[in-house]
Motif scaffolding. Structure first.
Motif, short mmCIF file in Angstrom:
data_model
loop_
_atom_site.label_atom_id
_atom_site.label_comp_id
_atom_site.label_asym_id
_atom_site.label_seq_id
_atom_site.Cartn_x
_atom_site.Cartn_y
_atom_site.Cartn_z
N MET A 1 0.83 -1.20 0.00
CA MET A 1 0.00 0.00 0.00
C MET A 1 0.86 1.25 0.00
O MET A 1 0.58 2.21 -0.74
CB MET A 1 -0.93 0.02 1.20
N ALA A 2 1.89 1.25 0.82
CA ALA A 2 2.78 2.41 0.86
C ALA A 2 3.40 2.66 -0.50
O ALA A 2 3.49 3.81 -0.96
CB ALA A 2 3.86 2.19 1.91
N LYS A 3 3.78 1.60 -1.19
CA LYS A 3 4.36 1.75 -2.52
C LYS A 3 3.33 2.31 -3.49
O LYS A 3 3.62 3.21 -4.29
CB LYS A 3 4.88 0.41 -3.04
N ALA A 4 2.11 1.78 -3.45
CA ALA A 4 1.06 2.24 -4.36
C ALA A 4 0.74 3.72 -4.14
O ALA A 4 0.57 4.48 -5.10
CB ALA A 4 -0.20 1.40 -4.17
N VAL A 5 0.65 4.13 -2.88
CA VAL A 5 0.36 5.53 -2.57
C VAL A 5 1.50 6.43 -3.05
O VAL A 5 1.27 7.48 -3.67
CB VAL A 5 0.11 5.72 -1.07
N ARG A 6 2.72 6.02 -2.78
CA ARG A 6 3.87 6.82 -3.22
C ARG A 6 3.87 6.97 -4.74
O ARG A 6 4.04 8.08 -5.27
CB ARG A 6 5.18 6.18 -2.76
N MET A 7 3.67 5.88 -5.47
CA MET A 7 3.68 5.93 -6.92
C MET A 7 2.52 6.79 -7.46
O MET A 7 2.68 7.54 -8.42
CB MET A 7 3.60 4.52 -7.49
N THR A 8 1.35 6.66 -6.82
CA THR A 8 0.19 7.45 -7.25
C THR A 8 0.44 8.94 -7.09
O THR A 8 0.15 9.73 -8.00
CB THR A 8 -1.05 7.03 -6.45
N LEU A 9 0.99 9.33 -5.94
CA LEU A 9 1.19 10.75 -5.68
C LEU A 9 2.33 11.32 -6.52
O LEU A 9 2.30 12.50 -6.89
CB LEU A 9 1.44 10.98 -4.20
N GLU A 10 3.31 10.51 -6.86
CA GLU A 10 4.38 10.97 -7.75
C GLU A 10 3.84 11.30 -9.14
O GLU A 10 4.35 12.19 -9.80
CB GLU A 10 5.46 9.90 -7.87
N ARG A 11 2.78 10.63 -9.53
CA ARG A 11 2.20 10.81 -10.87
C ARG A 11 0.97 11.71 -10.86
O ARG A 11 0.36 11.93 -11.90
CB ARG A 11 1.81 9.44 -11.44
N GLN A 12 0.60 12.21 -9.70
CA GLN A 12 -0.70 12.87 -9.57
C GLN A 12 -0.86 14.07 -10.50
O GLN A 12 -1.89 14.19 -11.18
CB GLN A 12 -0.93 13.32 -8.12
N GLU A 13 0.11 14.96 -10.54
CA GLU A 13 -0.06 16.18 -11.33
C GLU A 13 -0.30 15.86 -12.80
O GLU A 13 -1.24 16.39 -13.42
CB GLU A 13 1.19 17.06 -11.19
N THR A 14 0.52 14.98 -13.36
CA THR A 14 0.35 14.59 -14.77
C THR A 14 -0.97 13.86 -14.97
O THR A 14 -1.68 14.09 -15.95
CB THR A 14 1.52 13.70 -15.21
N ALA A 15 -1.29 12.96 -14.02
CA ALA A 15 -2.51 12.17 -14.15
C ALA A 15 -3.76 13.04 -14.11
O ALA A 15 -4.69 12.84 -14.90
CB ALA A 15 -2.57 11.12 -13.03
N VAL A 16 -3.80 14.00 -13.21
CA VAL A 16 -4.98 14.86 -13.08
C VAL A 16 -5.19 15.69 -14.35
O VAL A 16 -6.33 15.86 -14.81
CB VAL A 16 -4.86 15.76 -11.83
N THR A 17 -4.11 16.19 -14.92
CA THR A 17 -4.22 16.95 -16.18
C THR A 17 -4.84 16.09 -17.26
O THR A 17 -5.74 16.53 -17.99
CB THR A 17 -2.84 17.45 -16.63
#
Length: 387
Positions: A245-261
């Motif tokens: 879970m920690a890995k998934a959250v870290r990876m998600t937040l690292e990609r958040q800005e690009t993903a949200v756009t």
């Protein structure tokens, strides 16, 4: 297959699957054991807690691992209610919460607590004036979701937090399951005391979640047992899933800005496609500041939503009706009724929830499939469309 049901569950990252497998093979000891193997497992959990805390910009001791968001929500709400019952018995929530919050509040009502269910506007958002008016001397907890799991409405969490800073004895819980990774999260800045997260909504494994519990906040555990998780969540820790879970959250937040756009672009194209089909009525807000970027909800009034879902499957497309927890419930959507929709519209809702790895071409295929399906089903309509 085109998968448009990411609010219900997400495909795990390959790295997450690999992490679960490796930890299960190598670190199967109980992290509460005092021998070397147990200490090694405990170190993995400690590191996972630190990664989660860093991602949320909180302290590691404020991270409690649970079995998922339903447990996190129940621990937060029941735990706060039972801890604070000597001071008051009033809870404030909304009429559009996820079942794990809504039914928890209903349970507490049966146990003698008073619950105010705030109304929402046509976009699915509460009014701050209603919140202020609902607060009494008996209020001990406010529990309001960050992003609605059905229509994607974003609640004004920052503004709610500002109001509650005037009432330091009232705890503030937020169901953040559909928010984290999609919208900004600033727990300390907003004055959030408790925040619930689920791993499998963030491309992590099922069966694991987190409750952020601000340092100094006291709640009662749901069940008796060992002293794990500050004595608030007894039971042997799920080391593989905690780490994953920690890995998934870290990876998600690292990609958040690009993903949200990307998601906002997909969302706009899908809304345009829905607008081009007169029989369909958009339920999600058009305003990007009020609606989460990954969710678009619409209705086909007069048509059973399960018929549309199965028709979409014939086109190789997976979507859903309400939340997965309520998808087999044939009653009109409680969320849409609260937003002021009539019964025909509230009974015909379809939820499309997307991932940033999807493309404009995928949205075009979805819109075209909807156009074909509506044309096929139009002779079967029941009643008149009322927007």
């Amino acid at each position: 297959m085109l998968y448009f049901d990411h609010c219900a569950s997400t495909p795990p990252f390959d790295e997450v699957i690999q992490t679960v497998s490796e930890v299960m093979k190598l670190q199967y000891s109980n992290p509460s054991s005092i021998h070397q193997a147990g200490v090694a497992a405990e170190k993995l959990v400690t590191r996972a807690r630190e990664v989660m805390a860093s991602a949320l910009q909180v302290q590691p001791n404020e991270i409690l691992f649970t079995s998922g968001a339903t447990e996190s929500n129940n621990l937060a709400i029941q735990g706060a209610a039972m801890q604070k019952k000597s001071r008051g018995n009033h809870i404030i929530t909304t009429g559009i919460e996820h079942a794990s919050v809504y039914e928890c509040c209903r349970l507490l009502e049966r146990r003698g607590f008073q619950v105010t269910y705030l109304p929402v506007d046509s976009s699915g958002r509460i009014r701050i004036t209603d919140l202020r008016a609902a607060i009494t001397e008996q209020t001990i907890l406010v529990s309001i979701m960050h992003v609605n799991n059905e229509v994607g409405s974003i609640q004004p969490i920052e503004a709610i937090g500002e109001v509650l800073k005037e009432y330091p004895r009232i705890l503030f819980h937020v169901d953040g399951v559909q928010g984290l990774g999609k919208v900004p999260v600033k727990l300390h800045e907003w004055g959030v005391d408790l925040y619930s997260i689920s791993a499998h909504k963030l491309r992590g494994p099922k069966g694991v979640g987190v409750l952020y519990c601000r340092e100094g906040v006291q709640i009662q555990p749901l069940f008796a047992g060992g002293e794990q998780e500050r004595g608030l969540r007894a039971g042997t820790l799920n080391v593989p899933n905690n780490v994953a879970m920690a890995k998934a959250v870290r990876m998600t937040l690292e990609r958040q800005e690009t993903a949200v756009t990307k998601l906002r672009e997909l969302r706009q194209h899908l809304i345009q496609g829905i607008d081009s089909i007169p029989e369909l009525v958009l339920n999600s807000s058009r305003n990007l500041e009020e609606g989460a970027p990954h969710v678009v909800h619409f209705s086909y009034p007069g048509m059973k939503p399960e018929v549309i879902i199965h028709k979409l499957e014939q086109h190789g497309i997976v979507a859903s009706t309400q939340s997965a927890c309520s998808s087999k419930d044939l009653k009109p959507s409680r969320v849409l009724l609260a937003m002021g929709c009539n019964e025909a519209r509230a009974s015909g809702g379809i939820r499309i929830s997307m991932d940033a790895e999807q493309s404009i071409e995928d949205i075009v295929k979805l819109a075209e499939a909807l156009r074909i399906i509506v044309k096929e089903l139009k002779p079967l309509e029941k009643g008149q469309h009322r927007r």
